[in-house]
Design an enzyme around this catalytic site. Structure first.
Site, mmCIF file in Angstrom:
data_model
loop_
_atom_site.group_PDB
_atom_site.id
_atom_site.type_symbol
_atom_site.label_atom_id
_atom_site.label_comp_id
_atom_site.label_asym_id
_atom_site.label_seq_id
_atom_site.Cartn_x
_atom_site.Cartn_y
_atom_site.Cartn_z
ATOM 1 N N GLU A 31 -48.789 -26.601 21.712
ATOM 2 C CA GLU A 31 -48.839 -26.297 23.082
ATOM 3 C C GLU A 31 -48.009 -24.926 23.355
ATOM 4 O O GLU A 31 -46.858 -25.128 23.567
ATOM 5 C CB GLU A 31 -48.625 -27.401 24.000
ATOM 6 C CG GLU A 31 -48.786 -27.106 25.413
ATOM 7 C CD GLU A 31 -48.554 -28.547 26.166
ATOM 8 O OE1 GLU A 31 -49.467 -29.265 26.314
ATOM 9 O OE2 GLU A 31 -47.336 -28.866 26.623
ATOM 10 N N TYR B 248 -47.715 -21.081 25.926
ATOM 11 C CA TYR B 248 -48.011 -20.579 26.971
ATOM 12 C C TYR B 248 -47.487 -19.075 27.169
ATOM 13 O O TYR B 248 -46.744 -18.797 26.561
ATOM 14 C CB TYR B 248 -47.463 -21.548 28.146
ATOM 15 C CG TYR B 248 -46.020 -22.067 27.984
ATOM 16 C CD1 TYR B 248 -44.976 -21.243 28.321
ATOM 17 C CD2 TYR B 248 -45.726 -23.152 27.524
ATOM 18 C CE1 TYR B 248 -43.541 -21.760 27.962
ATOM 19 C CE2 TYR B 248 -44.274 -23.727 27.044
ATOM 20 C CZ TYR B 248 -43.423 -22.905 27.659
ATOM 21 O OH TYR B 248 -42.042 -23.300 27.295
ATOM 22 N N TYR C 90 -46.521 -27.492 33.698
ATOM 23 C CA TYR C 90 -44.963 -27.511 33.210
ATOM 24 C C TYR C 90 -45.061 -28.844 32.164
ATOM 25 O O TYR C 90 -45.369 -29.841 32.533
ATOM 26 C CB TYR C 90 -44.192 -27.760 34.113
ATOM 27 C CG TYR C 90 -43.890 -26.349 34.963
ATOM 28 C CD1 TYR C 90 -42.883 -25.365 34.544
ATOM 29 C CD2 TYR C 90 -44.468 -26.034 36.347
ATOM 30 C CE1 TYR C 90 -42.931 -24.117 35.154
ATOM 31 C CE2 TYR C 90 -44.455 -25.095 36.894
ATOM 32 C CZ TYR C 90 -43.514 -24.115 36.337
ATOM 33 O OH TYR C 90 -43.273 -22.847 37.124
ATOM 34 N N SER C 91 -44.522 -28.927 30.908
ATOM 35 C CA SER C 91 -44.434 -29.823 30.321
ATOM 36 C C SER C 91 -43.532 -30.917 30.842
ATOM 37 O O SER C 91 -42.401 -30.451 31.239
ATOM 38 C CB SER C 91 -43.736 -29.638 28.765
ATOM 39 O OG SER C 91 -45.060 -28.602 28.076
ATOM 40 N N CYS D 162 -43.861 -25.882 20.555
ATOM 41 C CA CYS D 162 -44.116 -25.800 22.063
ATOM 42 C C CYS D 162 -43.200 -24.590 22.653
ATOM 43 O O CYS D 162 -41.781 -24.339 21.964
ATOM 44 C CB CYS D 162 -43.698 -27.098 22.804
ATOM 45 S SG CYS D 162 -43.841 -27.000 24.510
#
Length: 372
Positions: free
Chosen positions: A370, A372, A150-151, A330
């Protein structure tokens, strides 16, 4: 300085889990900062947090008089901390708070989770924590669950400005059967549900910090940073922006930060009060554009996605990139094809090769992704 905690009853609704008003005022000589306010008005329905009032938290306070932070030694390291704790030997941290940060009309639930690491798992803005949810890995009986990354949604000093906490922005992952339309709890996201259901004092196993691609370059205080996010992908940018505009740190930001945030609707906006405050206080250094897919239309009459907002400002964005701006992406990986297609089309309209431009941006370390 003086810290005050007040406990007061709020209403008499029997469904109210608790009603606590906590406020602390921070003052440094002639500087004062807005009280950190947390009003918990949540009830539980089917084990879920239901917001009865959009949270007004310390995390959504901002003021032009910047906040002093500690310990200042967190500025001394030349290199970012990396993988201090690994999956086989994670750090056991403690949940400080879990708060729903979207309104009632948001599709799904997103929570802001503050974790106390005691100063033992330091990180830099743009890095991630790994979380190992409790229980057994169903694919490997007897083994723990895999790590979920998790960022981190706070600066290295955390939401309390003391270097002892880190915050995560987590959307609860649920699954609905396409045939029945009903939720299937057996397919719910194990880690996101563990986090969103956590309570203050619960223990949590974390790894990391991890990641270098999203670190905020600070060698040029006048640099331009273009930040593009969908949903919880805004997490690292919240850390960047608090460092730039909220905290009193040695590296003063004098450049331009431009945030593009794509969500479903107004109730889905994350940290909007915080970002809006920066816009009011630092109009020459911060820009904030929102793409609300269920409320706005793009130029062709379709839903407004973040790539449509990028296209609106494409000439300006390309000029900034030509002058050395950093651009960050992101969020869910599904955001990238639409964005890449838009950037390619705009480049071609400008008589440029997008492939060559992208290659140059990567070579110059201006391109940060980044997903996901």
């Amino acid at each position: 300085m003086l810290q005050i905690a007040l406990a007061v009853p709020v209403g008499s609704d029997s469904t109210l889990r608790k009603s606590v008003l906590k406020t602390s005022s921070i003052s440094f000589s002639d500087r004062s900062w807005a009280p950190a306010l947390s009003l918990d008005l949540k009830s539980k329905t089917n084990g879920r947090l239901q917001s009865q009032n959009v949270v007004c938290m310390s995390v959504q306070q901002a003021n032009k008089s910047k906040v002093e932070v500690a310990p200042v030694e967190l500025e001394d390291a030349k290199d970012p901390p990396l993988n201090l704790y690994k999956p086989k030997e994670p750090y056991t941290a403690t949940i400080v708070s879990v708060e729903r940060i979207v309104g009632p009309k948001a599709p799904g639930e997103t929570c802001h989770i503050v974790i106390d690491h005691g100063g033992n798992v330091p990180y830099w803005e743009g890095q991630s924590y790994g979380v190992i949810p409790p229980g057994e890995n169903p694919k490997k009986p007897g083994a723990p669950h895999n790590v979920r990354l998790y960022s981190i949604a706070s600066t290295r000093y955390g939401d309390n400005f003391d270097g002892r906490t880190g915050s995560l922005c987590v959307r609860r992952a649920v699954y609905y059967d396409p045939e029945t339309g009903k939720e299937d709890p057996s397919k719910a996201g194990v880690c996101s549900n563990f986090l969103c259901d956590s309570k203050p004092g619960d223990k949590i196993r974390i790894t990391g910090p991890a990641g270098k691609i999203m670190l905020l370059p600070e060698d040029d205080p006048k640099a331009t940073h273009i930040m593009i996010a969908t949903g919880t992908g805004v997490a690292p940018y919240r850390g960047y922006l608090r460092r730039m505009f909220m905290e009193s740190v040695p590296k003063k930001f004098e450049g331009l930060a431009w945030l593009f945030l794509g969500v479903a609707n107004t109730d889905s906006l994350l940290y909007d009060e915080e970002f809006t405050k920066y816009l009011q206080e630092y109009p020459d250094h911060f820009r904030y554009d929102k793409a609300l897919s269920r409320e706005q239309k793009n130029k062709n009459g379709g839903k407004m996605y973040v790539q449509d907002k990028i296209e609106e400002y494409s000439d300006e964005i390309f000029k900034l990139l030509d002058n050395g701006a950093h651009i960050y992406f992101c969020g869910l990986k599904g955001m990238m094809p639409g964005i890449q297609d838009t950037l390619k089309r705009v480049a071609e309209e400008r008589g440029e090769s997008w492939e060559a431009k992208l290659s140059q941006l990567k070579k110059n370390k201006q391109w940060h992704v980044e997903v996901y």
